[in-house]
Write a protein that holds these residues in place. Structure first.
Motif, PDB file in Angstrom:
ATOM      1  N   SER A 170      60.118  27.123  60.866  1.00  0.00           N
ATOM      2  CA  SER A 170      59.947  25.937  61.505  1.00  0.00           C
ATOM      3  C   SER A 170      60.086  24.761  60.380  1.00  0.00           C
ATOM      4  O   SER A 170      59.294  23.780  60.355  1.00  0.00           O
ATOM      5  CB  SER A 170      58.565  25.737  62.001  1.00  0.00           C
ATOM      6  OG  SER A 170      58.426  26.917  63.067  1.00  0.00           O
ATOM      7  N   LYS A 343      51.261  37.915  67.104  1.00  0.00           N
ATOM      8  CA  LYS A 343      52.523  38.170  67.756  1.00  0.00           C
ATOM      9  C   LYS A 343      53.296  39.164  67.206  1.00  0.00           C
ATOM     10  O   LYS A 343      54.705  39.402  67.383  1.00  0.00           O
ATOM     11  CB  LYS A 343      53.223  36.960  67.457  1.00  0.00           C
ATOM     12  CG  LYS A 343      52.488  35.736  68.083  1.00  0.00           C
ATOM     13  CD  LYS A 343      52.607  35.822  69.724  1.00  0.00           C
ATOM     14  CE  LYS A 343      52.175  34.512  70.520  1.00  0.00           C
ATOM     15  NZ  LYS A 343      51.836  34.591  71.765  1.00  0.00           N
ATOM     16  N   GLY A 347      57.750  36.769  66.188  1.00  0.00           N
ATOM     17  CA  GLY A 347      57.954  35.306  66.242  1.00  0.00           C
ATOM     18  C   GLY A 347      56.955  34.648  65.133  1.00  0.00           C
ATOM     19  O   GLY A 347      56.024  35.397  64.626  1.00  0.00           O
ATOM     20  N   GLU A 348      56.915  33.526  65.013  1.00  0.00           N
ATOM     21  CA  GLU A 348      56.216  32.745  64.123  1.00  0.00           C
ATOM     22  C   GLU A 348      54.858  32.338  64.499  1.00  0.00           C
ATOM     23  O   GLU A 348      54.055  31.980  63.735  1.00  0.00           O
ATOM     24  CB  GLU A 348      57.048  31.348  63.471  1.00  0.00           C
ATOM     25  CG  GLU A 348      58.278  31.686  62.872  1.00  0.00           C
ATOM     26  CD  GLU A 348      58.971  30.349  62.577  1.00  0.00           C
ATOM     27  OE1 GLU A 348      58.351  29.315  62.505  1.00  0.00           O
ATOM     28  OE2 GLU A 348      60.131  30.389  62.611  1.00  0.00           O
ATOM     29  N   GLY A 349      54.515  32.660  65.976  1.00  0.00           N
ATOM     30  CA  GLY A 349      53.366  32.265  66.513  1.00  0.00           C
ATOM     31  C   GLY A 349      52.044  33.145  65.633  1.00  0.00           C
ATOM     32  O   GLY A 349      52.102  34.235  65.290  1.00  0.00           O
ATOM     33  N   HIS A 688      57.025  31.876  71.476  1.00  0.00           N
ATOM     34  CA  HIS A 688      56.347  32.085  70.128  1.00  0.00           C
ATOM     35  C   HIS A 688      56.355  33.520  69.574  1.00  0.00           C
ATOM     36  O   HIS A 688      55.701  33.800  68.530  1.00  0.00           O
ATOM     37  CB  HIS A 688      55.134  31.191  69.898  1.00  0.00           C
ATOM     38  CG  HIS A 688      55.226  30.097  70.364  1.00  0.00           C
ATOM     39  ND1 HIS A 688      56.242  29.184  69.504  1.00  0.00           N
ATOM     40  CD2 HIS A 688      54.883  28.999  71.342  1.00  0.00           C
ATOM     41  CE1 HIS A 688      56.060  27.873  70.008  1.00  0.00           C
ATOM     42  NE2 HIS A 688      55.323  27.911  71.004  1.00  0.00           N
TER      43      HIS A 688
END
Length: 787
Positions: A170, A343, A347-349, A688
């Protein structure tokens, strides 16, 4: 857009498919189609690039912190998946031209992603493409891709493909650029190093081209850019209707790999070893490496752990396989220095951090099916004790105070301090969980005890387990606060599992599990002193157990446990039952979670009788022998209408409890809702990443809920209750070193002991039975009530 019934014949209920491309909803398929092997995970972006995509590849345990005001997170590794295609100069782009056919499908059985496209370019030319991809379970470093292009007219093809390190988390770049090299005109290599943790990453890739199954030479121009090395293959002449195949094999290695910890490690040796491995894979080719991969899946997972559900809706069978698939691809079973992110690796969550999700929602699956993996996950917690000790000291306590979010072994607390926007103040909302959501400490102790009771692994307890339970109890006894007016010890200013209630006193889940933790530590201290004097002496030297025991003895009888009211309700905390009651109908019927915060901020929600997720109810699940059925029913009636299930952890807990109460219609509805958190029609829920704990909860709903499997104080209990939609349920479990295969129908419970070891005892409907090879019981007719 999503179709869960595309699998046919032997692949029936094994396939998850996307049947229409829409660039507005890329995240759903990227996450639920993600591939991995526990060592690494790759979000399933397409080869070609689109606005809004999130290209993520993560290697488990390779955390890095970008800056002092940031928290540790898994860095997004250079992308080896991306490829660009130009047909007669026109870029392959599904947002342009016309799509005559589209299907992208994850084959859970073989863990392969396949995409079929019949595309008409804006110029009117048509192309049929097939994309295949896997991340190998047999070779944890290998990623394989195979693209078949069939033009319907003569075409000149251009392909740009390689390694792209320009990806970020991100916007955050976690890597220092290293050397880029081309070897022997076919092998590309790029080196990266994380900025703070100084982990070396070496990525390699190579291409092979074929026509009519015959390798062909394709000339290309090597190009290097900032953090990027690619081959530009130009002027590839293709004949009409002649398939052209591109195989791309890539490897990812790091200096943190557990086979690279030797004293003589050098980056140069890692580069040489990884390149040699890629050459060997390339010599074998995509199909051979894929065969090894799919055979590993069959041997390790599906032949050993498959759960069979026969009933009205094949989606239920698919859902449990989907859960098992993802629990495999996201779990670092190879290395006990690592754990599972909330996660997974999809994903980056939550930045790859480990929560209580592992101990309470995911670990039971591994304890009952793959005890060695469960042990590895608990060994991770043992190795994080230094960070837990440091957190306790920093907060003025003793013992082990486990972080709410955990990453590196040594890190301690890594929860971000600020999160989403406050709609009233316009500022970032402070995340208090890292400061005061402390039940994680007793969660770790409970998971340790649960593993021990189910497996009987005394070696683990001697090496790690006893210390975990004793050290966490030391924390709790130091955490208690004396209330002079009540002449009791209280636990004030905490967050329980219900994160919509912050800074509460005497959260029932926290107090009861802390009480349990101290009580269990006292029991084991006495046992060790009497039966394992050498071990006791070693632990006493570490923790001064005599002093700790005296404190436990003094405080345990005075630790306040919220009492059940006359109406049967157990107060969630000191003030919950006195807060405002509002009409929650709008939010109970919401189409997306968190809609409450479109009308209220967290401070306001804190003053309303509304819960994010199971709190008192999960206490009844974990420590169920402390409460009778009437109490559970009364609390269900009170709290469930006030619970929005805004956490993906909530529905499965309620499913198991509903099943326990004999309300199988309700339980099945809750199971179906839980199964659709990732697999449902909502195209934004998984942006996410997948919901790891929910997938563990799906397994618990099936095996602990409908299968009726439970461990109660060291005793196996099996009280199955099939929902009306199911005719048969079959599942394996491990108990005390023995493998049992359980089959439930409407009329019978059949249990086979396939390992031929010691007889296994269990209770069913209050009666004790012993299995010697096989036992079959007749089940009483079920009565299911619908609310």
């Amino acid at each position: 857009m999503m179709n869960y019934s595309t699998g046919q014949a032997e692949y029936k209920n094994w396939c998850v498919a996307e049947e229409r491309f829409d660039s507005q909803f890329l995240g759903k398929a990227e996450a639920i189609f993600s591939l991995g092997n526990g060592y690494m995970g790759a979000r399933s972006t397409t080869e070609e690039r689109y606005v809004g995509e999130v290209r993520n590849t993560f290697v488990a345990g390779t955390f890095n912190r970008f800056a002092e005001n940031e928290v540790t997170e898994l860095p997004n590794v250079a992308d080896v998946i991306a490829m660009e295609f130009f047909f007669n100069g026109t870029r392959f782009d599904l947002t342009l031209g016309k799509i005559h056919h589209y299907k992208r499908q994850l084959d859970l059985k073989r863990a392969e992603l396949v995409r079929e496209v019949d595309w008409e370019a804006p110029t009117g030319e048509r192309y049929v493409l097939e994309f295949r991809r896997f991340v190998s379970l047999a070779d944890r470093h290998l990623v394989g891709q195979r693209i078949t292009i069939t033009p319907l007219q003569e075409t000149t093809l251009r392909v740009i493909s390689g390694i792209n390190g320009q990806v970020t988390n991100s916007g955050v770049q976690h890597f220092i650029e290293g050397e880029k090299r081309l070897y022997e005109e076919v092998y590309l290599q790029q080196v990266q190093k994380t900025t703070e943790s100084k982990i070396d990453f070496v990525l390699n890739t190579t291409h092979r081209f074929m026509k009519q199954d015959t390798p062909v030479q394709v000339k290309g121009l090597i190009q290097m850019d900032r953090r990027k090395i690619v081959y530009d293959f130009k002027q590839i002449a293709l004949q009409a209707n002649e398939p052209f195949v591109i195989e791309k094999l890539s490897t990812i290695h790091t200096s943190r790999d557990n086979d690279q910890r030797q004293a003589d490690y050098t980056l140069e040796s890692l580069r040489e070893e990884s390149l040699t491995e890629l050459k060997e894979a390339a010599a074998a080719g995509y199909e051979a490496k894929f065969h090894q991969h799919s055979a590993e899946w069959d041997q390790r997972i599906w032949s050993a752990l498959d759960i069979e559900i026969e009933g009205d809706d094949g989606f239920d069978q698919l859902a449990i396989r989907f859960a098992q698939y993802h629990m495999t691809v996201m779990t670092p079973a190879h290395d006990h220095r690592m754990n599972i992110g909330a996660k997974g690796l999809s994903g980056e969550g939550y930045k790859g951090h480990t929560f209580w999700d592992t101990e309470i929602f995911l670990l039971p699956y591994f304890i009952y099916t793959q005890p060695k993996v469960a042990k590895s996950l608990l060994e991770y917690r043992y190795q994080t004790l230094p960070g837990a000790h440091r957190k306790a000291l920093e907060n003025g306590y003793e013992g082990a105070m486990f972080p709410w979010e955990s990453a590196w072994l040594e890190d301690g607390e890594v929860t971000p301090v600020y999160g989403a926007a406050d709609i009233v103040t316009g500022t970032a909302t402070k995340i208090w969980s890292g400061f005061i959501e402390q039940h994680i400490t007793s969660d770790v102790a409970f998971a340790t005890w649960q593993y021990y009771q189910i497996t009987g692994d005394e070696t683990f307890m001697e090496e790690s387990g006893y210390e975990l339970i004793l050290d966490t109890a030391k924390f709790w006894s130091s955490r208690l606060e004396w209330n002079d007016a009540a002449k009791q010890y209280h636990i004030n200013q905490v967050i329980g599992p219900d994160e919509y209630k912050e800074h509460v006193n005497n959260n029932a889940f926290t107090n009861y599990t802390a009480h349990w933790n101290i009580q269990k530590a006292m029991e084991y201290k006495t046992v060790l002193e009497q039966t394992k004097p050498a071990l006791y002496e070693r632990l006493d030297e570490k923790m001064n157990l005599a002093k700790a025991f005296a404190k436990w003895e003094e405080c345990l009888p005075l630790l306040y446990l919220p009492a059940i009211r006359e109406d049967g309700v157990l107060p969630q905390d000191d003030t919950y039952l006195s807060k405002e009651i509002i009409d929650l109908t709008k939010y109970k019927q919401q189409t997306h979670v968190g809609s409450l915060f479109e009308d209220y901020n967290l401070e306001q929600v804190n003053e309303i009788q509304v819960s994010k997720q199971a709190d008192v109810m999960i206490l009844f699940y974990l420590l169920e022998d402390l409460f009778d059925q009437k109490t559970k029913q009364a609390n269900w009636s009170y709290y469930e209408p006030k619970t929005l299930h805004d956490s993906s952890l909530s529905l499965s807990t309620h499913c198991v409890l509903a099943s326990d109460m004999g309300e199988t219609d309700l339980a099945y509805d809750l199971f179906s809702r839980a199964a659709r958190i990732d697999l449902g029609p909502n195209m934004k829920t998984s942006d996410h990443g997948i919901h790891a704990a929910s997938l563990g909860g799906i397994w618990q709903s099936v095996v602990n809920g409908f299968g009726g499997v439970r461990m109660l104080n060291g005793q196996l209990r099996i009280n199955p209750r099939l929902p009306k939609a199911w005719d048969r349920l079959a599942f394996p479990i491990h108990w005390q070193g023995e493998r049992l295969e359980c089959t439930v129908t409407r009329d019978t419970l059949d249990i086979k002991q396939v390992t031929g070891g010691q007889p296994v005892s269990f209770t069913h409907d209050g009666n004790l039975y012993t299995i010697e090879r096989e036992i079959q019981l007749t089940l009483q007719p079920q009565v299911s009530e619908t609310r």
